[in-house]
Design an enzyme around this catalytic site. Structure first.
Site, PDB file in Angstrom:
ATOM      1  N   LYS A 130      25.644  -4.744  -2.596  1.00 46.14           N
ATOM      2  CA  LYS A 130      27.103  -4.814  -2.794  1.00 46.14           C
ATOM      3  C   LYS A 130      27.848  -4.257  -1.587  1.00 46.14           C
ATOM      4  O   LYS A 130      29.064  -4.105  -1.621  1.00 46.14           O
ATOM      5  CB  LYS A 130      27.501  -3.979  -4.016  1.00 46.14           C
ATOM      6  CG  LYS A 130      26.881  -4.407  -5.317  1.00 46.14           C
ATOM      7  CD  LYS A 130      27.431  -3.489  -6.419  1.00 46.14           C
ATOM      8  CE  LYS A 130      26.666  -3.645  -7.715  1.00 46.14           C
ATOM      9  NZ  LYS A 130      26.979  -2.556  -8.642  1.00 46.14           N
ATOM     10  N   ARG A 143       0.798  -1.227   0.000  1.00 46.89           N
ATOM     11  CA  ARG A 143       0.000   0.000   0.000  1.00 46.89           C
ATOM     12  C   ARG A 143       0.828   1.274   0.000  1.00 46.89           C
ATOM     13  O   ARG A 143       0.546   2.208  -0.747  1.00 46.89           O
ATOM     14  CB  ARG A 143      -0.933   0.046   1.217  1.00 46.89           C
ATOM     15  CG  ARG A 143      -2.234  -0.680   1.015  1.00 46.89           C
ATOM     16  CD  ARG A 143      -2.706  -1.262   2.315  1.00 46.89           C
ATOM     17  NE  ARG A 143      -1.799  -2.326   2.673  1.00 46.89           N
ATOM     18  CZ  ARG A 143      -1.969  -3.597   2.318  1.00 46.89           C
ATOM     19  NH1 ARG A 143      -3.036  -3.961   1.686  1.00 46.89           N
ATOM     20  NH2 ARG A 143      -1.056  -4.512   2.618  1.00 46.89           N
ATOM     21  N   THR A 144       1.839   1.327   0.867  1.00 42.23           N
ATOM     22  CA  THR A 144       2.597   2.578   0.960  1.00 42.23           C
ATOM     23  C   THR A 144       3.299   2.846  -0.365  1.00 42.23           C
ATOM     24  O   THR A 144       3.228   3.952  -0.915  1.00 42.23           O
ATOM     25  CB  THR A 144       3.596   2.512   2.129  1.00 42.23           C
ATOM     26  OG1 THR A 144       2.883   2.158   3.306  1.00 42.23           O
ATOM     27  CG2 THR A 144       4.278   3.851   2.347  1.00 42.23           C
ATOM     28  N   HIS A 164       5.882   5.823  11.267  1.00 41.93           N
ATOM     29  CA  HIS A 164       5.318   5.692   9.907  1.00 41.93           C
ATOM     30  C   HIS A 164       4.359   6.871   9.697  1.00 41.93           C
ATOM     31  O   HIS A 164       3.145   6.716   9.636  1.00 41.93           O
ATOM     32  CB  HIS A 164       4.585   4.362   9.808  1.00 41.93           C
ATOM     33  CG  HIS A 164       4.204   3.938   8.426  1.00 41.93           C
ATOM     34  ND1 HIS A 164       4.330   4.749   7.311  1.00 41.93           N
ATOM     35  CD2 HIS A 164       3.694   2.762   7.969  1.00 41.93           C
ATOM     36  CE1 HIS A 164       3.907   4.088   6.249  1.00 41.93           C
ATOM     37  NE2 HIS A 164       3.525   2.875   6.613  1.00 41.93           N
ATOM     38  N   ARG A 170      11.622   3.860   2.802  1.00 39.20           N
ATOM     39  CA  ARG A 170      11.267   2.883   3.843  1.00 39.20           C
ATOM     40  C   ARG A 170      12.485   2.018   4.124  1.00 39.20           C
ATOM     41  O   ARG A 170      13.149   1.561   3.200  1.00 39.20           O
ATOM     42  CB  ARG A 170      10.105   2.002   3.393  1.00 39.20           C
ATOM     43  CG  ARG A 170       9.919   0.812   4.317  1.00 39.20           C
ATOM     44  CD  ARG A 170       8.674   0.034   4.045  1.00 39.20           C
ATOM     45  NE  ARG A 170       7.494   0.764   4.467  1.00 39.20           N
ATOM     46  CZ  ARG A 170       6.278   0.221   4.527  1.00 39.20           C
ATOM     47  NH1 ARG A 170       6.097  -1.041   4.189  1.00 39.20           N
ATOM     48  NH2 ARG A 170       5.238   0.925   4.923  1.00 39.20           N
TER      49      ARG A 170
HETATM   50  C1  NCD Z   1       2.105  -1.055   7.968  1.00 40.58           C
HETATM   51  C2  NCD Z   1       3.605  -0.912   8.048  1.00 40.58           C
HETATM   52  O1  NCD Z   1       4.319  -1.137   7.066  1.00 40.58           O
HETATM   53  O2  NCD Z   1       4.053  -0.536   9.122  1.00 40.58           O
HETATM   54  N1  NCD Z   1       1.640  -1.251   6.664  1.00 40.58           N
HETATM   55  C3  NCD Z   1       1.376  -0.165   5.887  1.00 40.58           C
HETATM   56  O3  NCD Z   1       2.212   0.659   5.638  1.00 40.58           O
HETATM   57  N2  NCD Z   1       0.108  -0.019   5.461  1.00 40.58           N
HETATM   58  C4  NCD Z   1       1.536  -2.011   8.924  1.00 40.58           C
HETATM   59  C5  NCD Z   1       2.106  -3.393   9.032  1.00 40.58           C
HETATM   60  O4  NCD Z   1       3.016  -3.777   8.291  1.00 40.58           O
HETATM   61  O5  NCD Z   1       1.606  -4.124   9.872  1.00 40.58           O
END
Ligand code: NCD
Length: 305
Positions: free
Chosen positions: A82, A53-54, A131, A103
């Site tokens: 590497k 999703r992100t 997040h 991320r």
């Molecule tokens: C979350 C995350 O990556 O922290 N997912 C997301 O970004 N929608 C939640 C999760 O992984 O549980």
């Protein structure tokens, strides 16, 4: 223009004015305003850790703003494989991109990237830490469906210990006058750092293990997955795996107006038979990720005012 070029690393760095501004602008983006707010810009999307999703909602948002995207969706396809250091990777991408979305599995990685990059850095999740952009879409969904955030009673349920979405959301909600219910097995309680934060903001909260006891109180029940990958000891994970589930058996312990949110992915904490219940809003919530992220990019670009 006030927020042009800002890094978005932790909710701790933000304030109520910013959150209110972002909510308002997200609504306008959702209504069709502010298209092409990043036209001609390059956004780097660096996912060192898995994401559906992100990553994809950022991709969609980048397209909506008229920007072009570069990046990778796995550390294995970058020079990290590497042995390149994070700082060197970021210093290089800083030569190409106007905004960096990142991320990473290590807590503090986004902060480190922001220190070495000239381009603004958006934290799309750093380990079990924060997040922020998930929180923005969570807040926006609550704001839309409940008509605001003030005076709501909100349950945060699940892995409060390792869940970065919970950490960011708890901090964000503490900029408002809300009452929180922290619902989890005892070994997954909210870390003391965040409890102290709630205390410092004088937020009223209750700690419990069972949502069915307090379900009628809640305006929002925000449920999360147990973060298996963050447990050092798999035996500890097995002790709590499957310890809570919203299903047809217990959903009516919620009020008829309680909305159920989840950042997704879910494992088994919300049974799929709940998906058609009008209170289940998690897929709707996921869609809001596009508008929120498009608004954020335009604000950081200095073109959404
Ligand atoms: C979350 C995350 O990556 O922290 N997912 C997301 O970004 N929608 C939640 C999760 O992984 O549980």
């Amino acid at each position: 223009m006030k927020y042009k070029g800002m890094d978005v690393i932790s909710l701790r760095d933000l304030d109520r004015d910013f959150l209110d501004f972002l909510l308002k602008k997200t609504k306008e983006v959702k209504e069709g305003k502010w298209q092409n707010s990043c036209k001609g810009m390059i956004v780097a999307s660096l996912f060192f850790e898995p994401s559906t999703r992100t990553k994809l909602s950022f991709d969609t948002a980048i397209a909506m703003t008229g920007a072009s995207m570069i990046g990778f969706s796995s550390a294995a396809t970058s020079s990290t494989a590497k042995g390149e250091s994070l700082s060197d990777t970021i210093k290089t991408i800083d030569q190409y991109a106007n905004i960096i979305v990142m991320r990473h599995s290590i807590e503090g990685a986004a902060r480190r990237a922001a220190e070495v990059a000239n381009a603004p850095v958006i934290n799309a999740g750093d380990g079990a830490n924060q997040h922020p952009t998930q929180t923005f879409l969570d807040l926006f969904t609550i704001y839309e469906l409940k008509g605001g955030i003030e005076n709501l009673k909100i349950g945060l349920m699940g892995d409060l210990r390792f869940g970065r979405t919970i950490h960011s959301l708890a901090m964000a909600l503490s900029y408002y006058n809300v009452e929180l219910y922290l619902i989890s097995p005892s070994i997954l309680q909210l870390p003391s750092y965040y409890i102290d934060y709630l205390d410092s903001k004088k937020i009223k909260y209750h700690i419990t293990e069972d949502f069915t006891q307090i379900g009628k109180e809640l305006d929002v029940l925000y449920c999360t997955r147990i973060q298996r990958e963050r447990f050092a000891d798999p035996v500890e994970y097995e002790k709590v795996a499957g310890s809570y589930e919203i299903s047809t058996k217990n959903i009516d312990s919620l009020s008829k107006d309680t909305i159920i949110l989840h950042p997704l992915p879910r494992v088994n904490e919300i049974h799929s038979s709940i998906d058609t219940d009008p209170r289940a809003k998690y897929f709707y919530q996921a869609k809001n990720g596009v508008y929120t992220r498009a608004a954020l990019l335009g604000i950081i670009a200095g073109n959404i005012n």
